[in-house]
Design an enzyme around this catalytic site. Structure first.
Site, PDB file in Angstrom:
ATOM      1  N   CYS A  97     -77.974  57.537  43.929  1.00 51.81           N
ATOM      2  CA  CYS A  97     -78.077  56.361  44.795  1.00 51.81           C
ATOM      3  C   CYS A  97     -76.691  55.875  45.206  1.00 51.81           C
ATOM      4  O   CYS A  97     -76.544  55.195  46.212  1.00 51.81           O
ATOM      5  CB  CYS A  97     -78.895  55.262  44.138  1.00 51.81           C
ATOM      6  SG  CYS A  97     -78.378  54.914  42.473  1.00 51.81           S
ATOM      7  N   GLU A 119     -83.371  48.245  41.656  1.00 54.11           N
ATOM      8  CA  GLU A 119     -82.132  48.863  42.114  1.00 54.11           C
ATOM      9  C   GLU A 119     -82.541  49.992  43.048  1.00 54.11           C
ATOM     10  O   GLU A 119     -83.360  50.833  42.707  1.00 54.11           O
ATOM     11  CB  GLU A 119     -81.351  49.406  40.916  1.00 54.11           C
ATOM     12  CG  GLU A 119     -79.930  49.807  41.268  1.00 54.11           C
ATOM     13  CD  GLU A 119     -79.765  51.291  41.419  1.00 54.11           C
ATOM     14  OE1 GLU A 119     -79.966  52.013  40.442  1.00 54.11           O
ATOM     15  OE2 GLU A 119     -79.444  51.734  42.538  1.00 54.11           O
TER      16      GLU A 119
END
Ligand code: ADP
Length: 505
Positions: free
Chosen positions: A282, A248
């Site tokens: 993120c 990820e």
């Protein structure tokens, strides 16, 4: 606990031959601890220990393995305040965020350990009445978990909780910016008596992570971090078909504010998306895509908040934004703010350098950078509106026309992690739902926030799998499709003949 923190390998606190490094409080510059840096020798030892422990660990029932995780769950709850403050001290997130990081970790453990008593696999029909067909999952073996600094407690548990309950053993490397959180978590595993070798901690930098990824005995890599490193890992792992990686990575996320938006929600959501965690999630948003009919009012209200948002001591509950994590990151964010100017954008708010009077006493050595807000043309191929900055750097992009145009701008990025739409019109939301290229989507909310029972991860260059929650099961197990015959002879599907024809002599 010794002053110079060690590695935790095969149930022992272990010295390494390598150099040492320190953990620093990004709000004050104070040293929080000194840590030994893992070399390839410790990587080798930790992976060997995890490999050796695998057979015995997998032979326990899922429920027995989960019992250890329940003990960890209680440790996380009991040490909530201490660990939450450690998160804030070490990575600079405001204290409610530091504590929420720990809460999310125990939610993840609760989910994984609770899931141990739930059905696993599928029973499916067979064409042949005398056959049973079903699917079973088996653990893959040694899981390397490589995690970032910005969620130093929650993300490791996204990776490790499911991996362990499913019967894998773990070698974990926390980020070099947050080794103290890693140390506290390793103490918990030690305290609850997880069998030797099942959990191993390596403290160190990217070289240790790379050695873990390359080790032949590692079966699965779970990674959360930058796109650059994630793609490197995916490439290394792709060369070995027996290995698997779920990564990820970053994003250049957008909040779309349509002509049908409730502007109270829009401004609130945009501020949270852009500035919470000082833009270092993120899923943080660095692009606000706003319809021309509401643009002027949105701009005026957003700028007003960005000018005043409270930057300061993250241990103080009245702070909204703490510092950036380290000096190198201040340089990166500052250089992108400079780049935006060079690329000719209109700057609306520039708090890159905070005035002395805004910096709290005793925090003069902190890594302070405030909001930077600008207007840009969505059709210009600017680096500042297409590359991830990972800081409080945000572009207002005005659009005309319908929702199709807004989604076109939203999708104009190599990334596909998160996105939000603010609108009171369900048709606009439905169009966004069907066409936005994102792994995480939010309506009338900031584009940040996660709950462990949802998968977390992106599409396009933001990820190749979901290294969190139930999706980790896919990464850390292999499926075996079973067919079992209860009949007296052999009968095949599709009408395939089971006769063995022989020649008459
Ligand atoms: P960030 O930009 O958020 O610091 P990184 O991708 O640099 O993200 O770091 C995330 C994690 O990956 C950290 O634990 C870091 O030490 C580790 N890491 C860095 N480089 C490598 C590499 N080449 N191989 C494996 N892990 C790495």
């Amino acid at each position: 606990m010794p002053n110079l923190h060690q590695q935790y390998i095969d149930g022992e606190w272990t010295d390494s031959d390598g150099e040492t490094f320190t953990s620093e409080n990004p709000a004050t510059g104070d040293t929080l601890g000194e840590f030994q840096r893992a070399t390839t020798r410790e990587v080798d030892e930790a992976v060997a220990a995890a490999d050796a422990a695998f057979e015995e660990w997998r032979s326990l029932s899922r429920i027995d393995r989960a019992e250890y995780l329940w003990d960890i769950y209680h440790e996380l709850r009991d040490r909530h305040q201490e660990l939450g403050e450690a998160v804030t001290r070490e990575c600079g997130k405001e204290i409610s965020e530091g504590k929420a990081d720990v809460t999310e970790a125990w939610h993840m453990v609760e989910w994984a350990a609770g899931d141990a008593r739930h059905p696993k696999g599928d029973v499916v029909p067979s064409e042949i009445p005398a056959k049973d067909a079903y699917m079973r999952r088996n653990p893959r073996g040694v899981t390397a978990c490589i995690t970032p600094w910005n969620f130093p407690v929650a993300i490791p548990f996204w990776h490790m909780a499911v991996a362990l309950v499913e019967g894998n053993t773990v070698v974990w490397k926390p980020a070099e910016q947050t080794p103290l959180c890693g140390q506290i978590i390793a103490e918990m595993f030690d305290d609850v008596g997880v069998p030797d070798g099942v959990f191993n901690l390596l403290q160190g930098h990217g070289d240790a992570g790379a050695a873990m990824v390359e080790d032949d005995r590692v079966d699965t890599v779970l990674f959360t971090g930058s796109a650059e490193v994630g793609h490197q890992i995916a490439e290394t792992v792709a060369a070995d078909s027996s290995k698997r990686a779920a990564c990820e990575m970053g994003g250049k996320n957008a909040v779309v504010v349509t002509d049908e938006a409730d502007l109270d929600i829009a401004v609130h959501a945009a501020v949270m998306s852009s500035f919470k965690t000082t833009g270092q999630r993120c899923v943080s948003s660095e692009r606000l895509v706003v319809h021309t009919d509401v643009y002027d009012e949105f701009k005026q209200r957003f700028v007003e908040v960005a000018e005043r948002v409270a930057v300061g001591d993250p241990l103080d509950e009245s702070t909204f934004m703490g510092p950036l994590v380290e000096d190198a990151h201040v340089e990166k964010v500052t250089s992108y703010n400079d780049l935006a100017r060079t690329e000719g954008v209109d700057v609306l708010v520039d708090r890159t350098e905070l005035p002395d009077e805004e910096i709290p006493d005793g925090h003069e050595n902190g890594h302070w950078v405030g909001p930077f807000v600008y207007e840009a043309d969505p059709d210009e191929p600017l680096r500042c509106t297409h590359e991830e900055v990972f800081g409080p750097h945000v572009a207002l992009l005005e659009y005309e026309g319908d929702i199709e145009r807004a989604v076109e701008i939203q999708n104009d990025t190599d990334y596909g992690l998160a996105g939000a739409i603010v609108s009171e019109d369900y048709r606009q939301i439905n169009y966004y739902r069907d066409h936005a290229e994102v792994g995480l989507a939010y309506a009338n909310l900031p584009c940040i926030g996660a709950e462990v029972q949802l998968p977390f991860g992106g599409v396009k260059k933001s990820g190749n799998g979901y290294p969190s929650a139930r999706e980790v099961i896919e990464a850390v197990t292999d499926r075996t499709a079973w067919t079992v015959n209860n009949g007296e002879g052999i009968e095949m599907a599709q009408g395939l003949s089971a006769d063995i024809n022989t020649r008459d002599d």
